[in-house]
Write a protein that holds these residues in place. Structure first.
Motif, mmCIF file in Angstrom:
data_model
loop_
_atom_site.group_PDB
_atom_site.id
_atom_site.type_symbol
_atom_site.label_atom_id
_atom_site.label_comp_id
_atom_site.label_asym_id
_atom_site.label_seq_id
_atom_site.Cartn_x
_atom_site.Cartn_y
_atom_site.Cartn_z
ATOM 1 N N THR A 22 0.838 -1.192 0.000
ATOM 2 C CA THR A 22 0.000 0.000 0.000
ATOM 3 C C THR A 22 0.878 1.249 0.000
ATOM 4 N N TRP A 23 0.648 2.124 -0.949
ATOM 5 C CA TRP A 23 1.407 3.366 -1.072
ATOM 6 C C TRP A 23 2.915 3.090 -1.110
ATOM 7 N N CYS A 24 3.298 2.015 -1.747
ATOM 8 C CA CYS A 24 4.718 1.694 -1.873
ATOM 9 C C CYS A 24 5.281 2.294 -3.161
ATOM 10 N N GLU A 25 6.569 2.519 -3.162
ATOM 11 C CA GLU A 25 7.218 3.132 -4.311
ATOM 12 C C GLU A 25 7.897 2.057 -5.157
ATOM 13 N N LEU A 26 7.429 1.913 -6.380
ATOM 14 C CA LEU A 26 7.987 0.968 -7.345
ATOM 15 C C LEU A 26 8.865 1.731 -8.334
ATOM 16 N N PRO A 27 9.735 1.035 -9.066
ATOM 17 C CA PRO A 27 10.630 1.733 -10.002
ATOM 18 C C PRO A 27 9.874 2.522 -11.068
ATOM 19 N N GLU A 28 10.479 3.604 -11.524
ATOM 20 C CA GLU A 28 9.930 4.430 -12.593
ATOM 21 C C GLU A 28 10.581 4.120 -13.937
ATOM 22 N N GLU A 29 11.843 3.727 -13.931
ATOM 23 C CA GLU A 29 12.600 3.546 -15.171
ATOM 24 C C GLU A 29 12.482 2.145 -15.742
ATOM 25 N N HIS A 30 11.984 1.200 -14.954
ATOM 26 C CA HIS A 30 11.816 -0.171 -15.430
ATOM 27 C C HIS A 30 10.727 -0.836 -14.588
ATOM 28 N N ARG A 31 10.400 -2.077 -14.901
ATOM 29 C CA ARG A 31 9.416 -2.820 -14.122
ATOM 30 C C ARG A 31 10.137 -3.909 -13.319
ATOM 31 N N ASN A 32 9.861 -3.970 -12.025
ATOM 32 C CA ASN A 32 10.380 -5.119 -11.291
ATOM 33 C C ASN A 32 9.434 -6.295 -11.509
ATOM 34 N N SER A 33 9.856 -7.472 -11.152
ATOM 35 C CA SER A 33 9.047 -8.663 -11.374
ATOM 36 C C SER A 33 8.731 -9.337 -10.048
ATOM 37 N N ILE A 34 7.576 -9.982 -10.000
ATOM 38 C CA ILE A 34 7.127 -10.701 -8.809
ATOM 39 C C ILE A 34 6.907 -12.154 -9.180
ATOM 40 N N SER A 35 7.592 -13.046 -8.481
ATOM 41 C CA SER A 35 7.447 -14.482 -8.710
ATOM 42 C C SER A 35 7.256 -15.157 -7.356
ATOM 43 N N PHE A 48 3.161 3.922 -6.091
ATOM 44 C CA PHE A 48 3.846 4.842 -6.982
ATOM 45 C C PHE A 48 4.629 4.023 -8.007
ATOM 46 N N GLY A 49 4.935 4.638 -9.155
ATOM 47 C CA GLY A 49 5.766 3.968 -10.143
ATOM 48 C C GLY A 49 4.980 3.040 -11.054
ATOM 49 N N ARG A 50 5.695 2.146 -11.706
ATOM 50 C CA ARG A 50 5.091 1.285 -12.729
ATOM 51 C C ARG A 50 4.655 -0.047 -12.135
ATOM 52 N N LEU A 51 3.512 -0.542 -12.627
ATOM 53 C CA LEU A 51 3.047 -1.841 -12.167
ATOM 54 C C LEU A 51 4.106 -2.904 -12.440
ATOM 55 N N PRO A 52 4.278 -3.845 -11.538
ATOM 56 C CA PRO A 52 5.300 -4.879 -11.733
ATOM 57 C C PRO A 52 4.864 -5.927 -12.748
ATOM 58 N N VAL A 53 5.825 -6.699 -13.190
ATOM 59 C CA VAL A 53 5.540 -7.866 -14.030
ATOM 60 C C VAL A 53 5.191 -9.023 -13.101
ATOM 61 N N LEU A 54 4.010 -9.581 -13.268
ATOM 62 C CA LEU A 54 3.601 -10.726 -12.450
ATOM 63 C C LEU A 54 3.974 -11.995 -13.205
ATOM 64 N N GLU A 55 5.083 -12.584 -12.809
ATOM 65 C CA GLU A 55 5.655 -13.698 -13.566
ATOM 66 C C GLU A 55 5.000 -15.036 -13.251
ATOM 67 N N SER A 56 4.962 -15.421 -11.967
ATOM 68 C CA SER A 56 4.481 -16.750 -11.615
ATOM 69 C C SER A 56 3.699 -16.686 -10.310
ATOM 70 N N LEU A 57 2.375 -16.764 -10.438
ATOM 71 C CA LEU A 57 1.494 -16.778 -9.270
ATOM 72 C C LEU A 57 0.476 -17.907 -9.431
ATOM 73 N N PRO A 58 0.932 -19.158 -9.531
ATOM 74 C CA PRO A 58 0.023 -20.262 -9.848
ATOM 75 C C PRO A 58 -0.978 -20.597 -8.754
ATOM 76 N N SER A 59 -0.732 -20.165 -7.508
ATOM 77 C CA SER A 59 -1.623 -20.495 -6.396
ATOM 78 C C SER A 59 -2.578 -19.359 -6.050
#
Length: 257
Positions: A22-35, A48-59
């Motif tokens: 909540t109200w966290c700061e994500l990168p502006e120049e690139h997207r981080n990824s969540i696995s 804040f910043g760009r939405l992350p790449v959601l790589e692997s959330l099978p559950s």
């Protein structure tokens, strides 16, 4: 996580089951990824910043995403984005990233969820519209909550969700933004939807609003055009200032002429 700054490009934890940012700061120049292979519940609330790449959330079972004015994924020239020969910096980033990846990078990660809540002010939802253009599927989705951002483009986003979610049972549309004629303009953003499609799996469409205005009539007209029976549509007139429900009715007698 609240009011945090994320520095890692990759967020990975094999046993994490719940993540709320909540109200966290994500990168502006690139997207981080969540696995996160064991993640069951995900919340991304006005980061804040760009939405992350959601790589692997099978559950994943529940996904709640709320965009706000601090989102880094928006176009300052147009709510529809600019696709000119000289796009703005943010659109240039989004176009290049999408071409390089070649598939959905956000909704694909939410595709196993059974419950989704996706909300955004109308003018900040461009990233939702763009990522949906990859036509991700949601085979497990049972309940879906959307708000005013989905009204643009002849309900293309709503129609896509219904079509791509064969087990969707309940759709809720929360329409509480101040009315703007841009919200109901004609013309699809990414798909020229035509004809009807199988929607027998959909048991109820619930529309929450403060008044029965033109956008609500537009929604009813489009849903009925695509074969959604008006008997399945329930409208709840709600006073958002007090949170009380004023009136509830099933739309059996509606005429969109």
């Amino acid at each position: 996580m609240k009011d945090c700054i994320t520095l890692d490009d990759n967020m990975a934890a094999p046993s994490l089951e719940r993540l709320s940012m909540t109200w966290c700061e994500l990168p502006e120049e690139h997207r981080n990824s969540i696995s996160l292979p064991s993640l069951v519940h995900l919340e991304l609330i006005e980061c804040f910043g760009r939405l992350p790449v959601l790589e692997s959330l099978p559950s994943l079972e529940t996904g709640i995403v709320r965009l706000g004015e601090n989102s880094g994924d928006q176009c300052f020239r147009s709510v529809r984005g600019c696709y000119t020969y000289s796009p703005c910096q943010d659109c240039h980033f989004a176009i290049d990233f999408a071409i390089a990846r070649g598939r959905s990078y956000f909704f694909e990660g939410l595709s196993r969820a059974t419950h989704l809540e996706l909300s955004s002010p109308f003018e900040y939802a461009l990233i939702f519209q763009r990522d949906l253009s990859w036509c991700p599927t949601f085979p497990m989705l049972k309940t879906l909550v959307l708000d005013d951002w989905c009204l643009d483009d002849d309900l293309s986003a709503v129609i896509l969700f219904i079509q791509q979610s064969p087990n969707l049972e309940k759709l809720t549309l929360e329409l509480f933004e101040v009315f703007d004629s841009l919200m109901v303009r004609e013309g699809s953003y990414y798909h020229p939807w035509k004809g009807t499609f199988a929607s027998d799996h959909l048991k109820m469409v619930e529309i929450k609003c403060e008044e029965f205005d033109e956008r609500v009539k537009k929604v009813l007209k489009i849903l009925s055009t695509f074969g959604i029976s008006l008997e399945k549509i329930h409208i709840r007139l709600t006073d958002t200032s007090s949170g009380s429900e004023c009136f509830h009715f099933v739309c059996t007698g509606f005429s969109h002429s």
